[in-house]
Scaffold this motif. Structure first.
Motif, PDB file in Angstrom:
ATOM      1  N   GLU A   3      -8.133  -1.503   3.119  1.00 18.80           N
ATOM      2  CA  GLU A   3      -6.921  -2.246   2.767  1.00 18.80           C
ATOM      3  C   GLU A   3      -5.790  -1.452   3.746  1.00 18.80           C
ATOM      4  N   LEU A   4      -4.552  -1.890   3.459  1.00 22.86           N
ATOM      5  CA  LEU A   4      -3.473  -1.173   4.465  1.00 22.86           C
ATOM      6  C   LEU A   4      -3.973   0.015   5.010  1.00 22.86           C
ATOM      7  N   PRO A   5      -4.013   1.148   4.099  1.00 23.68           N
ATOM      8  CA  PRO A   5      -3.880   2.465   4.641  1.00 23.68           C
ATOM      9  C   PRO A   5      -5.181   2.765   5.590  1.00 23.68           C
ATOM     10  N   GLU A   6      -6.221   2.325   5.207  1.00 19.51           N
ATOM     11  CA  GLU A   6      -7.585   2.374   6.242  1.00 19.51           C
ATOM     12  C   GLU A   6      -7.450   1.622   7.392  1.00 19.51           C
ATOM     13  N   VAL A   7      -6.764   0.376   7.275  1.00 19.79           N
ATOM     14  CA  VAL A   7      -6.721  -0.710   8.481  1.00 19.79           C
ATOM     15  C   VAL A   7      -5.599   0.184   9.445  1.00 19.79           C
ATOM     16  N   ALA A   8      -4.566   0.694   8.957  1.00 15.94           N
ATOM     17  CA  ALA A   8      -3.535   1.044   9.608  1.00 15.94           C
ATOM     18  C   ALA A   8      -4.343   2.545  10.413  1.00 15.94           C
ATOM     19  N   ALA A   9      -4.963   3.144   9.632  1.00 19.77           N
ATOM     20  CA  ALA A   9      -5.677   4.602  10.433  1.00 19.77           C
ATOM     21  C   ALA A   9      -6.645   4.045  11.249  1.00 19.77           C
ATOM     22  N   LEU A  10      -7.286   3.167  11.188  1.00 20.11           N
ATOM     23  CA  LEU A  10      -8.439   2.250  11.991  1.00 20.11           C
ATOM     24  C   LEU A  10      -7.600   1.924  13.311  1.00 20.11           C
ATOM     25  N   ALA A  11      -6.532   1.175  13.229  1.00 21.93           N
ATOM     26  CA  ALA A  11      -5.835   0.720  14.238  1.00 21.93           C
ATOM     27  C   ALA A  11      -5.303   1.787  15.096  1.00 21.93           C
ATOM     28  N   HIS A 213       5.102   2.347  -2.773  1.00 23.67           N
ATOM     29  CA  HIS A 213       5.530   3.320  -1.542  1.00 23.67           C
ATOM     30  C   HIS A 213       4.759   4.546  -1.804  1.00 23.67           C
ATOM     31  N   SER A 214       4.913   5.181  -2.895  1.00 24.70           N
ATOM     32  CA  SER A 214       4.159   6.390  -3.216  1.00 24.70           C
ATOM     33  C   SER A 214       2.671   6.319  -3.222  1.00 24.70           C
ATOM     34  N   VAL A 215       1.778   5.508  -3.567  1.00 27.82           N
ATOM     35  CA  VAL A 215       0.692   5.010  -3.686  1.00 27.82           C
ATOM     36  C   VAL A 215      -0.015   4.933  -2.242  1.00 27.82           C
ATOM     37  N   LEU A 216       0.656   3.933  -1.411  1.00 32.27           N
ATOM     38  CA  LEU A 216       0.040   3.610  -0.342  1.00 32.27           C
ATOM     39  C   LEU A 216       0.523   4.794   0.740  1.00 32.27           C
ATOM     40  N   GLY A 217       1.797   5.088   0.714  1.00 31.08           N
ATOM     41  CA  GLY A 217       2.200   6.270   1.623  1.00 31.08           C
ATOM     42  C   GLY A 217       1.190   7.193   1.513  1.00 31.08           C
ATOM     43  N   THR A 218       0.855   7.806   0.388  1.00 32.04           N
ATOM     44  CA  THR A 218       0.295   9.039   0.223  1.00 32.04           C
ATOM     45  C   THR A 218      -1.458   8.700   1.105  1.00 32.04           C
ATOM     46  N   ALA A 219      -1.988   7.663   0.616  1.00 31.22           N
ATOM     47  CA  ALA A 219      -3.051   7.063   1.313  1.00 31.22           C
ATOM     48  C   ALA A 219      -2.999   6.997   2.759  1.00 31.22           C
ATOM     49  N   LYS A 232     -13.810   5.548   4.451  1.00 27.99           N
ATOM     50  CA  LYS A 232     -14.325   5.069   3.225  1.00 27.99           C
ATOM     51  C   LYS A 232     -14.240   6.241   2.208  1.00 27.99           C
ATOM     52  N   ASP A 233     -14.701   7.216   2.306  1.00 27.67           N
ATOM     53  CA  ASP A 233     -14.811   8.499   1.242  1.00 27.67           C
ATOM     54  C   ASP A 233     -13.434   8.800   1.105  1.00 27.67           C
ATOM     55  N   THR A 234     -12.645   8.923   2.401  1.00 24.24           N
ATOM     56  CA  THR A 234     -11.305   9.330   1.882  1.00 24.24           C
ATOM     57  C   THR A 234     -10.658   8.482   0.783  1.00 24.24           C
ATOM     58  N   LYS A 235     -10.427   7.213   1.154  1.00 24.69           N
ATOM     59  CA  LYS A 235     -10.082   6.241   0.218  1.00 24.69           C
ATOM     60  C   LYS A 235     -10.734   6.601  -1.344  1.00 24.69           C
ATOM     61  N   ARG A 236     -12.027   6.597  -1.479  1.00 22.53           N
ATOM     62  CA  ARG A 236     -12.555   6.563  -2.942  1.00 22.53           C
ATOM     63  C   ARG A 236     -12.192   7.955  -3.404  1.00 22.53           C
ATOM     64  N   SER A 237     -12.040   9.056  -2.865  1.00 22.76           N
ATOM     65  CA  SER A 237     -11.770  10.496  -3.304  1.00 22.76           C
ATOM     66  C   SER A 237     -10.253  10.463  -3.849  1.00 22.76           C
ATOM     67  N   HIS A 238      -9.447   9.603  -3.781  1.00 19.17           N
ATOM     68  CA  HIS A 238      -8.119   9.865  -4.259  1.00 19.17           C
ATOM     69  C   HIS A 238      -7.707   8.585  -5.107  1.00 19.17           C
ATOM     70  N   MET A 239      -8.807   7.755  -5.677  1.00 20.49           N
ATOM     71  CA  MET A 239      -8.578   6.954  -6.698  1.00 20.49           C
ATOM     72  C   MET A 239      -8.486   7.609  -8.111  1.00 20.49           C
ATOM     73  N   ARG A 240      -7.472   7.153  -8.923  1.00 21.82           N
ATOM     74  CA  ARG A 240      -7.364   7.553 -10.341  1.00 21.82           C
ATOM     75  C   ARG A 240      -7.971   6.745 -11.112  1.00 21.82           C
ATOM     76  N   VAL A 241      -7.953   5.188 -11.163  1.00 25.35           N
ATOM     77  CA  VAL A 241      -8.559   4.323 -11.917  1.00 25.35           C
ATOM     78  C   VAL A 241      -9.640   3.697 -11.401  1.00 25.35           C
ATOM     79  N   HIS A 242      -9.282   3.133 -10.266  1.00 26.84           N
ATOM     80  CA  HIS A 242     -10.029   2.144  -9.530  1.00 26.84           C
ATOM     81  C   HIS A 242     -11.637   2.969  -8.937  1.00 26.84           C
ATOM     82  N   GLY A 243     -12.556   2.003  -9.877  1.00 26.28           N
ATOM     83  CA  GLY A 243     -13.906   2.536  -9.578  1.00 26.28           C
ATOM     84  C   GLY A 243     -14.391   3.502 -10.415  1.00 26.28           C
TER      85      GLY A 243
END
Length: 289
Positions: A3-11, A213-219, A232-243
């Motif tokens: 999603e936005l944070p990972e795609v931004a980092a990838l770009a 802005h806080s959730v996406l900004g932190t990510a 992928k691992d970075t994304k998963r490690s910061h999830m509070r409820v998803h998954g």
């Protein structure tokens, strides 16, 4: 799905590593992923990369007036290497859908687009402008774009009779948010995923705006600078409820619950989001607001 944070980092990563590199070869291994025919993908060869940008969940690689645009969908990903192989790829073999090789200032570079699973949704476009990609042309405002404020969000929500979970995920409404981060945003905002968008009062809208802005900004900060293999691992490690269905909510201690749909699922905390109510499964019962 990135999603936005990972795609931004990838770009950003690809821009840093591929800018000024020469495209030496383009291989489309799975022709089902290629959604355009004019210009031909081979027209990219011999052009220099002038930049890589994000549009919603699309990545756009510009090469002297042509654009190689891709959307990773649910199971797609990127593999970057500084030691690419010269071995030609065979269609229908393995997970690689497309491969680009480059001549960089320090040697050859390689970029593979991969897709696991049987449901193939990864999409590639070779266009003269990013807006020629239908998905980009239809994008709603980016949450981090100039002018996107709480009033903008309030107007979007007031015009929608849909549930807030679906509104957040709709790319034509807001660009870049998907299933995972919509769960996280709604949890941070203490809003039920089944609440109707137009029913949210001004206080709830402000909480939602702040949570986006806080959730996406932190990510974004966590993902920034990391190579594709770590995102992928970075994304998963910061999830509070998803998954995390069945685990304790880190905020209130209640058990994180899940609602399953035909091809996806959402997670939420009853204690934080629904005043303790358990949301019904859409497949068998009516939604509980």
């Amino acid at each position: 799905m990135p999603e936005l944070p990972e795609v931004a980092a990838l770009a950003d990563f690809l821009d840093a590593h591929l800018r000024d590199a020469l495209v030496t070869k383009v291989q489309i291994v799975s022709f089902a992923v290629l959604k355009t025919a004019d210009p031909p993908f081979s027209a990219l060869e011999g052009r220099t990369v002038t930049g890589v940008r994000r549009f919603g969940k699309f990545v756009s690689l510009e090469a002297e007036g042509l654009f190689f645009v891709f959307h990773l969908a649910r199971a797609g990903w990127v593999r970057f290497t500084e030691a690419p192989t010269d071995t030609p790829l065979k269609p229908g073999k393995g997970y690689i859908a497309a491969r680009l090789t480059f001549a960089g200032s320090s040697g050859p570079l390689g970029l593979d687009l991969t897709e696991a699973g049987t449901k193939k949704s990864l999409a590639v476009y070779v266009v003269r402008a990013p807006s020629d990609v239908p998905g980009i042309a239809a994008l709603g405002p980016d949450p981090f774009s100039d002018g996107f404020d709480a009033d903008t969000l309030a107007g979007i929500l007031a015009a929608s009779a849909h549930q807030i979970k679906g509104v957040l995920r709709s790319q034509s409404v807001m660009a870049g948010i998907g299933n995972a981060y919509s769960d996280e945003i709604l949890h941070a905002a203490e809003i039920s995923p089944f609440a109707l968008a137009k029913s949210l009062d001004r206080e709830a809208v402000q909480r939602l705006y702040d949570a986006i802005h806080s959730v996406l900004g932190t990510a974004l900060r966590e993902a920034g600078g990391k190579p594709p293999a770590e995102l992928k691992d970075t994304k998963r490690s910061h999830m509070r409820v998803h998954g995390r269905a069945g685990e304790a909510c880190p905020v209130c201690g209640d058990t994180v619950r899940e609602v399953s749909f035909a091809d996806t699922a959402l997670q939420y905390c009853p204690g934080c989001q629904t005043q303790g109510k358990i949301l019904a499964d859409r497949r068998t019962s009516r939604f509980l607001k």
